[in-house]
Design a protein around this motif. Structure first.
Motif, PDB file in Angstrom:
ATOM      1  N   ILE A   1       6.836  -3.696   3.350  1.00 26.85           N
ATOM      2  CA  ILE A   1       6.359  -4.021   1.997  1.00 26.85           C
ATOM      3  C   ILE A   1       5.492  -2.856   1.509  1.00 26.85           C
ATOM      4  CG2 ILE A   1       4.717  -5.475   0.700  1.00 26.85           C
ATOM      5  CD1 ILE A   1       7.341  -6.904   0.982  1.00 26.85           C
TER       6      ILE A   1
ATOM      7  N   GLY B   1      10.407  -3.823   0.526  1.00 24.75           N
ATOM      8  CA  GLY B   1       9.967  -4.445  -0.721  1.00 24.75           C
ATOM      9  C   GLY B   1       9.025  -3.521  -1.470  1.00 24.75           C
TER      10      GLY B   1
ATOM     11  N   PHE C   1      12.279 -13.068  -0.508  1.00 26.33           N
ATOM     12  CA  PHE C   1      12.396 -11.909   0.384  1.00 26.33           C
ATOM     13  C   PHE C   1      12.776 -12.369   1.799  1.00 26.33           C
ATOM     14  CE2 PHE C   1      10.577  -7.904   2.397  1.00 26.33           C
ATOM     15  CZ  PHE C   1      11.564  -7.073   1.873  1.00 26.33           C
TER      16      PHE C   1
ATOM     17  N   MET D   1       6.353 -14.236   5.139  1.00 23.84           N
ATOM     18  CA  MET D   1       7.525 -13.382   5.421  1.00 23.84           C
ATOM     19  C   MET D   1       7.645 -13.072   6.910  1.00 23.84           C
ATOM     20  SD  MET D   1       7.055 -10.549   2.402  1.00 23.84           S
ATOM     21  CE  MET D   1       6.981 -11.014   0.662  1.00 23.84           C
TER      22      MET D   1
ATOM     23  N   VAL E   1      13.968  -3.580  -2.521  1.00 26.19           N
ATOM     24  CA  VAL E   1      13.927  -4.773  -3.362  1.00 26.19           C
ATOM     25  C   VAL E   1      12.642  -4.774  -4.182  1.00 26.19           C
ATOM     26  CG1 VAL E   1      14.006  -7.296  -3.339  1.00 26.19           C
ATOM     27  CG2 VAL E   1      15.172  -6.013  -1.531  1.00 26.19           C
TER      28      VAL E   1
ATOM     29  N   TRP F   1       6.456  -3.667  -4.405  1.00 27.67           N
ATOM     30  CA  TRP F   1       5.720  -4.596  -5.274  1.00 27.67           C
ATOM     31  C   TRP F   1       5.365  -3.969  -6.628  1.00 27.67           C
ATOM     32  CZ3 TRP F   1       1.673  -7.943  -2.079  1.00 27.67           C
ATOM     33  CH2 TRP F   1       2.394  -8.866  -1.292  1.00 27.67           C
TER      34      TRP F   1
ATOM     35  N   SER G   1      10.939  -9.182  -3.883  1.00 31.13           N
ATOM     36  CA  SER G   1      10.090  -8.978  -2.696  1.00 31.13           C
ATOM     37  C   SER G   1       8.690  -9.552  -2.887  1.00 31.13           C
ATOM     38  CB  SER G   1       9.980  -7.491  -2.362  1.00 31.13           C
ATOM     39  OG  SER G   1       9.187  -6.805  -3.316  1.00 31.13           O
TER      40      SER G   1
END
Ligand code: PEP
Length: 246
Positions: A38, A8, A236, A25, A226, A10, A230
């Motif tokens: 992430i 992910g 997500f 998550m 993503v 951000w 995400s």
């Protein structure tokens, strides 16, 4: 065997409060074998890394030098010290907003390897390039120029992110994704041999819970990078579940 990955990005979103999404998550990450990552904004990396066990934490960019007089920049070594294990290099928003060329991306990727980080190197064509039939030329040139020689299956992940699919809700056909991923696999094997066969290839660009499963069924797609989806654990988490089931 390549370990699947849900990463992910951000971008310039998030906050200390938003790190609670990592908690929501975590059960999805713990439920399967896929690696889950992430990449929050840099100031949140240390907090996120301290916060999270099931989810690895990465950065969105790094400088190509380990330290020095580079105001406002962050080195791969500093990111690693903060708890990052991965870094995205060559995202199209960096290439566009900061004029990063393939050689810059290769230097940053080499710096990431030097600091012990896994690099997720992004490549992808614009809509004009696709419409002109240049997709494989563009991706091939970016791959050749953005990857340092010292790449291995363990240290390198490549993300195919068509620029026109990022944040737009538009997604290539599954055949178009397959064509580019097969092409990238062949190019990596030609250059890196058995390591090239082990490099994970992510697709990125408007991956959502509703299209994730069909994308993950495409050969040579080992996961996704993503953006928007995400940010929220519900979305997500569903993408992670689809990857674990693929
Ligand atoms: C990205 O920026 O890497 C990305 C894939 O964004 P989105 O999923 O929002 O299209």
């Amino acid at each position: 065997m390549r370990r699947k990955m849900a990463a992910g990005n951000w971008k310039m979103n998030g906050s200390r409060k938003a790190l609670s999404e990592l908690d929501a998550m975590a059960p999805h990450a713990a439920a399967g074998a896929a690696e889950v990552l992430i990449c929050p904004p840099a100031p949140l990396i240390a907090l996120a890394a301290a916060h999270s066990t099931e989810i690895a934490i990465g950065a969105q960019d790094c400088h190509n030098k380990p330290s020095g007089a580079h105001t406002g920049d962050t080195s791969a070594a500093i990111l690693a010290d903060a708890g990052a294990t991965h870094v995205i290099t060559g995202h199209s928003e960096r290439r566009t907003d900061h004029g990063e060329r393939d050689a810059d991306v290769a230097a940053k990727t080499a710096a990431a390897f030097e600091a012990g980080l896994v690099a997720i190197v992004c490549v992808g064509e614009t809509l004009a390039e696709r419409d002109a039939g240049k997709t494989l030329d563009v991706v091939g040139t970016q791959l050749a120029g953005s990857l340092p020689d010292r790449a291995s299956a363990a240290s390198l992940v490549v993300a195919y992110e068509p620029v026109w699919a990022i944040g737009t809700g538009k997604v290539p056909t599954l055949e178009q994704i397959a064509e580019v991923h097969d092409f990238m696999r062949a190019a990596l094997e030609t250059r890196f041999g058995s390591d090239g066969a082990g490099v994970r290839l992510l697709y990125g660009g408007s991956v959502k819970p509703g299209n994730a499963a069909e994308i993950f069924a495409v050969p040579n797609v080992d996961g996704a990078l993503v953006g928007g989806a995400s940010l929220k654990a519900d979305d997500f988490g569903a993408i992670i579940d689809a990857l674990n089931a693929a």
